[in-house]
Design an enzyme around this catalytic site. Structure first.
Site, PDB file in Angstrom:
ATOM      1  N   HIS A 465     -62.267  -5.784  15.802  1.00 48.38           N
ATOM      2  CA  HIS A 465     -61.955  -5.577  17.350  1.00 48.38           C
ATOM      3  C   HIS A 465     -63.335  -5.762  18.135  1.00 48.38           C
ATOM      4  O   HIS A 465     -64.029  -4.752  18.120  1.00 48.38           O
ATOM      5  CB  HIS A 465     -61.021  -4.223  17.591  1.00 48.38           C
ATOM      6  CG  HIS A 465     -60.778  -4.027  18.900  1.00 48.38           C
ATOM      7  ND1 HIS A 465     -60.658  -2.927  19.535  1.00 48.38           N
ATOM      8  CD2 HIS A 465     -60.498  -4.876  20.044  1.00 48.38           C
ATOM      9  CE1 HIS A 465     -60.235  -2.924  20.520  1.00 48.38           C
ATOM     10  NE2 HIS A 465     -60.383  -4.256  21.149  1.00 48.38           N
ATOM     11  N   GLU A 477     -65.163  -2.695  16.284  1.00 48.48           N
ATOM     12  CA  GLU A 477     -64.259  -1.835  15.721  1.00 48.48           C
ATOM     13  C   GLU A 477     -63.558  -2.390  14.793  1.00 48.48           C
ATOM     14  O   GLU A 477     -62.938  -3.446  14.952  1.00 48.48           O
ATOM     15  CB  GLU A 477     -63.552  -1.215  16.768  1.00 48.48           C
ATOM     16  CG  GLU A 477     -62.634   0.091  16.255  1.00 48.48           C
ATOM     17  CD  GLU A 477     -61.739   0.618  17.557  1.00 48.48           C
ATOM     18  OE1 GLU A 477     -61.415  -0.332  18.531  1.00 48.48           O
ATOM     19  OE2 GLU A 477     -61.407   1.734  17.502  1.00 48.48           O
TER      20      GLU A 477
HETATM   21  P1  NAD Z   1     -57.258 -15.717  26.117  1.00 51.43           P
HETATM   22  O1  NAD Z   1     -55.717 -15.810  26.918  1.00 51.43           O
HETATM   23  O2  NAD Z   1     -58.402 -15.852  27.020  1.00 51.43           O
HETATM   24  O3  NAD Z   1     -57.237 -16.697  24.936  1.00 51.43           O
HETATM   25  C1  NAD Z   1     -56.203 -17.045  23.824  1.00 51.43           C
HETATM   26  C2  NAD Z   1     -56.362 -18.344  23.347  1.00 51.43           C
HETATM   27  O4  NAD Z   1     -55.705 -18.453  22.429  1.00 51.43           O
HETATM   28  C3  NAD Z   1     -55.986 -19.272  24.486  1.00 51.43           C
HETATM   29  O5  NAD Z   1     -57.014 -20.183  24.816  1.00 51.43           O
HETATM   30  C4  NAD Z   1     -54.873 -20.083  23.955  1.00 51.43           C
HETATM   31  O6  NAD Z   1     -54.662 -21.526  24.165  1.00 51.43           O
HETATM   32  C5  NAD Z   1     -55.101 -19.665  22.413  1.00 51.43           C
HETATM   33  N1  NAD Z   1     -53.793 -19.889  21.611  1.00 51.43           N
HETATM   34  C6  NAD Z   1     -52.599 -19.254  22.018  1.00 51.43           C
HETATM   35  N2  NAD Z   1     -51.515 -19.840  20.911  1.00 51.43           N
HETATM   36  C7  NAD Z   1     -52.589 -20.395  20.061  1.00 51.43           C
HETATM   37  C8  NAD Z   1     -52.171 -20.993  18.700  1.00 51.43           C
HETATM   38  N3  NAD Z   1     -51.007 -20.829  18.242  1.00 51.43           N
HETATM   39  N4  NAD Z   1     -53.156 -21.588  18.157  1.00 51.43           N
HETATM   40  C9  NAD Z   1     -54.578 -21.661  18.383  1.00 51.43           C
HETATM   41  N5  NAD Z   1     -54.738 -21.163  19.524  1.00 51.43           N
HETATM   42  C10 NAD Z   1     -53.926 -20.495  20.423  1.00 51.43           C
HETATM   43  O7  NAD Z   1     -56.956 -14.106  25.568  1.00 51.43           O
HETATM   44  P2  NAD Z   1     -58.203 -13.429  25.172  1.00 51.43           P
HETATM   45  O8  NAD Z   1     -58.473 -12.275  26.063  1.00 51.43           O
HETATM   46  O9  NAD Z   1     -59.299 -13.922  24.601  1.00 51.43           O
HETATM   47  O10 NAD Z   1     -57.473 -12.406  23.901  1.00 51.43           O
HETATM   48  C11 NAD Z   1     -57.463 -12.915  22.481  1.00 51.43           C
HETATM   49  C12 NAD Z   1     -57.250 -11.936  21.767  1.00 51.43           C
HETATM   50  O11 NAD Z   1     -58.081 -11.006  21.689  1.00 51.43           O
HETATM   51  C13 NAD Z   1     -55.601 -11.011  21.917  1.00 51.43           C
HETATM   52  O12 NAD Z   1     -55.001 -10.545  20.744  1.00 51.43           O
HETATM   53  C14 NAD Z   1     -56.266  -9.938  22.658  1.00 51.43           C
HETATM   54  O13 NAD Z   1     -55.379  -8.783  22.687  1.00 51.43           O
HETATM   55  C15 NAD Z   1     -57.564  -9.662  22.046  1.00 51.43           C
HETATM   56  N6  NAD Z   1     -58.753  -8.832  22.803  1.00 51.43           N
HETATM   57  C16 NAD Z   1     -58.900  -9.294  24.180  1.00 51.43           C
HETATM   58  C17 NAD Z   1     -59.662  -8.403  24.856  1.00 51.43           C
HETATM   59  C18 NAD Z   1     -60.140  -8.553  26.340  1.00 51.43           C
HETATM   60  O14 NAD Z   1     -60.524  -7.947  26.952  1.00 51.43           O
HETATM   61  N7  NAD Z   1     -59.358  -9.788  26.826  1.00 51.43           N
HETATM   62  C19 NAD Z   1     -60.727  -7.365  24.111  1.00 51.43           C
HETATM   63  C20 NAD Z   1     -60.473  -7.258  22.757  1.00 51.43           C
HETATM   64  C21 NAD Z   1     -59.272  -7.760  22.185  1.00 51.43           C
END
Ligand code: NAD
Length: 735
Positions: A465, A477
Site C-alpha cells: 500500500h 504499508e
Molecule cells: P486511478 O483511477 O487514477 O487509476 C486507475 C487506473 O486503472 C486507470 O488508469 C484505469 O484505466 C486503470 N484500469 C482500470 N481497470 C483496468 C483493467 N482492467 N486493466 C488495466 N487497467 C485498468 O486510481 P488510483 O488513484 O491510481 O488508484 C488505484 C488503486 O490504488 C486503487 O485500488 C486505490 O484504492 C489505490 N490507492 C489509491 C490512493 C490514492 O490516494 N489515490 C492511495 C493508496 C492506494
C-alpha cells in the site's frame, strides 16, 4: 581497535586518519573522541610536527555523524544527575574541538599555532562536519554525490558540539539559518558557494592540496574570525539594528513553523541569540546548556528513537523473514492511473525494469507521460540530466499487452478500487507470469485475504500500500493476507528497500493500519464542527499539537466524495455498529458540491487558481459555532486520542505486531505529531495511568469511542510503558 591513527611524513606533516572499524562510514564514538584528543595532544606537543591533515580512511566520505549511544552514556556518567553528565560530556567535546581550533597558539598574540586542515573525501554530516568547522581550513574532494551539513534538527536535536556557534558566527545568523534550522545538506560545490567549506579539489589531489596548505599557512590563517580582535557577526549581532530584525523575524518564523512543539528549533535559536552577545568560549557554554536542555526533553529522545534508530532498523529489514534475497528485476504495474504511474516512476528511478499496463494504449501512455513530466520538472530544477531522464523512461514500457509481463518477478496492481475488476486483472496476469511471481495489490480499503481469492497461489499474494503522491510519501504499508507466505513478505520488503522507502508490515484488517487511525482523526474534526465547535479552533488546535494539517484541511485534500464513499462502504460492512455522527456534515458538504480542494470548494474557500484562502464562512449558516467553546486541550486530546486509541486497538488486534512500526508508520504515513515520536511515544510521555484516566473522562462526555482499551488499562495498573513492554518489537499477544 583504533579508530584514529596518525602518520607523519618527511616534511613534518602529520596525517590523522579516521577509520571506524567494521563500518562503511565513520561514526563518532566515545572511544573515538578519546583517541582524537590524544593524537591532537601528541601532534601539538611534537616539535617535529609542523601541522596536521585530518582525513578519513573511507572512500567517498569523511563521517556520517555520531553514535547516538554517546548521549546515553553521557547521561549515565553522572549517576542520578543525567543533565550534569550531559553538560560535562558536551563541555568535554567542546574542549577537544577548541584545542584543534586554537592548535597551541598563544592566547594573547594568537601566534605559534600549528595548522590543522580537514580533508574531506566526501560526505561529512553532524559531528563529521562540526569537527572540520573547528579546523583552520576545510578542503573537500569534488564528489557531487557527497552531502555536507548538519542534519541534527531533523531528528529533534540541534548541532550541539560547537556547530551551531561556529556556523552562525562564520556565516551570520540569517545565512546559517537554512543549514541549522532546516538541516539543509549541500554537495561540495554548493557548500563552497555557501561558505560552509573553503575549497573543492579533484579527489586525487585532496591530500596533496591539504599538505600544500599546511606548509604555507601563516599565523593569521589560523585565527578564526571570532577569535580575532574586533569580530563582528556577519549580518549583525542581536544588538545591531539589522541583526535585531533578523532575530525578530527568525523567532516568528520558528514559532510559526513549529507551533512551539519542537523544543530543538527554539533552543537552537536561543543559543545563537544568547551566544552572539558573549565571547566565543562563553558562547560554547551557552550552547552546551541549551543542548543539554534539548537532550533532557522527552521529545528529542522520542524523535531520535522513531525517526532515526527505528526507521533505520525497519529499512534494514528488522521484520524481514529469513528468506534468500528477493531483489526485484522486472516489475509489472497494472493500472497507469495516479498511483500506478507513481509506482512505475519510483521503480524505474531505482533501476528496475517496468511494464506499465492499462486498458487502452492511451491510458498506458498517459501514465508514462506523467513520469516524463515529473522528470522534466527535475531537469528544470537541475536535479537530473536529460540523459538520466532518458535512462529512467527507457526502463518503462507502456502497453496493453499482457505478454510483456513475461519474466516479471513482482506485479503491483493499482486498477480501480473494485473487487471484480481487481479479480479479473489478477486472473489474467497469473495466466502469463511465471509460477514464482509475487502478486501485490495497492488497494487502500479492500481486504487482502478476500482479493487473494482470485489467485490460485494465495501464499504469493500480498498488499503493498503506497501513499499519494507516491514520489513524495516515504511510507509503504505491507499487508499480509491470511495465507500470505514469507517469500511474498520478503519480496515486498526487498522491493521497498530498492525504491528507498520505509516499510511497515501489518496484518489484514479493515483499513489496515494508517487509514484505520487517520479516519477517526478526520471524523473527530468534522464531528466537533457538527457539535458547534468553531472550525478555526479545531484546525488551530490540531496544528498547535503538531499535526501538519488540521482535520478539515485534510478532508479537503483527500476530498469529500472519497469520505462519502468510505462512509457508505463502512456502513454497509458494519451495519448497526456504524457510528453515523459525521454523516450530516459530510453528506451536506457533498450536496453543496463542496468536494474539497480539487473542486476549489470545501471546508476552506479557494481562489480561482486553487489556492487555499480562509475557512469557508458558509459553514456557519448550517453548523453555527456554540456560545460556549471547549478548552484547547480538550479539543487536542479528542483529536489525538481518536488516533492513538485506534493504534492501541490495532496492536491489541494483532494488526500491528511491532510498536516501532506503529510509531514510524504514523509519522511517515500521515504526519502524526512527529515531536511525540508517534502514537505510542506520545502515550508513553503521558504515562499509561494518566492516559487511561483521560480516556475515562473523554468517554464519559463524548462516548465509547474513547473507552480505554484493555491493554492500556492493564498497563496503567501495572505501571508499564509501551517501549518498556514492547520496545524491541515483541508481539503484543506474546508479551
Ligand atoms: P486511478 O483511477 O487514477 O487509476 C486507475 C487506473 O486503472 C486507470 O488508469 C484505469 O484505466 C486503470 N484500469 C482500470 N481497470 C483496468 C483493467 N482492467 N486493466 C488495466 N487497467 C485498468 O486510481 P488510483 O488513484 O491510481 O488508484 C488505484 C488503486 O490504488 C486503487 O485500488 C486505490 O484504492 C489505490 N490507492 C489509491 C490512493 C490514492 O490516494 N489515490 C492511495 C493508496 C492506494
Amino acid at each position: 581497535m583504533a579508530e584514529f591513527t596518525m602518520t607523519t611524513d618527511a616534511d613534518g606533516v602529520a596525517t590523522i586518519t579516521w577509520d571506524t572499524p567494521g563500518k562503511s562510514m565513520n561514526v563518532m564514538s566515545m572511544e573515538g573522541f578519546g583517541e582524537l584528543d590524544a593524537l591532537i595532544d601528541q601532534a601539538l606537543a611534537d616539535d617535529a610536527i609542523k601541522g596536521v591533515i585530518l582525513t578519513s580512511g573511507k572512500p567517498g566520505s569523511f563521517a556520517g555523524g555520531m553514535d547516538l549511544n554517546i548521549i546515553a552514556s553521557m547521561k549515565d556518567s553522572a549517576g542520578d544527575d543525567p543533565a550534569r553528565g550531559l553538560f560535562d560530556g558536551i563541555m568535554n567535546t567542546h574542549g577537544i574541538l577548541r584545542k584543534i581550533e586554537r592548535a597551541g597558539m598563544d592566547p594573547k598574540t594568537l601566534k605559534g599555532g600549528k595548522p590543522i586542515v580537514a580533508a574531506l573525501p566526501g560526505t561529512a554530516l553532524g559531528i563529521g562536519f562540526e569537527i572540520p568547522l573547528a579546523c583552520h581550513r576545510i578542503i573537500a574532494a569534488d564528489n557531487p554525490k557527497a552531502k555536507i551539513g548538519l542534519p541534527e534538527i531533523m531528528v529533534g536535536i540541534f548541532p550541539g558540539m560547537g556547530g551551531t556557534m561556529r556556523l552562525s558566527r562564520k556565516l551570520g545568523a540569517m545565512a546559517a539559518a537554512p543549514f541549522l534550522l532546516e538541516g539543509k545538506l549541500s554537495d561540495p560545490a554548493k557548500a563552497r558557494a555557501a561558505g560552509l567549506i573553503d575549497d573543492v579539489v579533484a579527489p586525487e589531489d585532496l591530500l596533496a592540496r591539504a599538505k600544500a596548505w599546511v606548509l604555507t599557512a601563516t599565523d593569521a590563517d589560523l585565527v578564526k574570525p571570532w577569535d580575532a580582535k574586533g569580530y563582528k557577526m556577519p549580518g549583525g549581532a542581536p544588538y545591531h539594528p539589522a541583526g535585531y530584525m533578523t532575530f525578530v523575524g527568525a523567532s516568528a518564523m520558528v514559532n510559526g513553523k513549529t507551533q512551539g512543539v519542537y523544543p530543538a528549533a527554539k533552543a537552537l535559536l536561543s543559543a545563537v541569540y544568547e551566544g552572539a552577545m558573549v565571547p566565543f568560549d562563553t558562547a560554547l557554554k551557552i550552547e552546551a546548556r541549551w543542548f543539554t536542555n534539548v537532550l533532557m526533553n522527552p521529545s528529542s529522545g522520542a524523535m531520535i528513537r522513531s525517526l532515526f534508530i527505528n526507521k533505520e532498523a525497519l529499512e534494514k529489514g528488522a521484520n524481514r523473514p529469513e528468506v534468500p534475497d528477493q531483489t526485484v528485476r522486472k516489475l509489472g504495474v497494472m493500472g497507469a492511473g495516479m498511483m500506478g504511474a507513481g509506482i512505475a516512476l519510483v521503480a524505474a528511478q531505482n533501476g528496475i525494469e517496468v511494464v506499465l499496463i492499462d486498458q487502452t494504449q492511451d491510458a498506458a501512455d498517459t501514465g508514462r507521460a506523467h513520469v516524463e513530466s515529473y522528470l522534466d520538472k527535475g531537469i528544470a530544477r537541475k536535479k537530473i540530466t536529460a540523459d538520466k531522464k532518458a535512462e529512467i523512461l527507457g526502463r518503462i514500457t507502456a502497453t496493453t499487452d499482457y505478454d510483456a509481463l513475461t519474466g516479471a518477478d513482482l506485479i503491483v496492481e493499482a486498477v480501480f478500487e473494485d473487487v471484480a475488476v481487481k479479480a479479473e486483472v489478477t486472473k489474467n496476469v497469473l495466466r502469463v507470469v511465471g509460477d514464482d511471481c509475487i502478486f501485490a495489490t495497492n488497494t487502500s480499503t479492500l481486504p487482502i485475504t478476500e482479493l487473494a481469492r482470485a489467485s490460485d497461489r494465495p501464499d504469493q499474494f500480498i498488499g503493498i500500500h503506497f501513499f499519494s503522491p507516491v514520489e513524495k510519501m516515504m511510507l509503504v504499508e505491507i499487508i499480509k493476507g491470511r495465507e500470505t507466505g514469507d517469500r511474498a513478505v520478503a519480496k515486498a520488503l526487498d522491493f521497498v528497500r530498492q525504491i528507498r522507502k520505509t516499510p511497515i508490515v501489518v496484518n489484514d484488517a479493515r483499513f489496515f493500519y494508517a487509514n484505520r487511525c487517520i479516519i477517526p482523526y478526520l471524523n473527530e474534526g468534522m464531528r466537533m464542527v457538527a457539535e458547534g465547535v468553531a472550525p478555526a479552533l479545531v484546525e488551530n488546535a490540531a496544528r498547535m499539537v503538531g499535526m501538519p494539517l488540521g482535520p478539515l484541511q485534510l478532508v479537503d485534500e483527500t476530498s469529500i466524495d472519497l469520505g462519502v464513499k468510505i462512509a457508505r462502504a463502512t456502513k454497509a460492512a458494519m451495519g448497526d455498529a456504524y457510528d453515523d455522527a459525521v454523516d450530516p456534515i459530510l453528506f451536506w458538504m457533498a450536496e453543496q458540491d463542496r468536494l474539497g480542494r480539487k473542486a476549489k470548494a470545501g471546508f476552506y474557500a479557494y481562489d480561482d487558481t486553487g489556492k487555499r484562502q480562509g475557512l469557508w464562512d458558509g459553514l456557519a449558516g448550517k453548523f453555527p459555532p456554540a456560545a460556549d467553546q471547549p478548552d484547547l486541550i480538550e479539543v487536542q486530546h479528542r483529536l489525538l486520542f481518536a488516533q492513538v486509541l485506534e493504534a492501541v486497538r490495532a496492536l491489541e488486534d494483532g494488526v500491528l505486531t511491532d510498536i516501532r512500526e506503529g510509531d514510524v508508520g504514523a509519522i511517515l504515513g500521515w504526519g502524526f505529531a512527529p515531536w511525540s515520536g508517534g502514537p505510542f511515544g506520545w502515550l508513553d510521555m503521558l504515562g499509561a495511568d494518566y492516559a487511561a484516566a483521560r480516556c475515562d473522562a473523554l468517554a464519559a462526555v463524548h462516548g465509547t469511542r474513547f473507552a480505554c482499551p484493555a491493554l492500556l488499562r492493564e498497563m496503567a495498573e501495572a505501571g508499564q510503558s509501551f517501549y518498556g513492554r514492547f520496545g524491541t518489537g515483541a508481539d503484543a499477544q506474546a508479551a
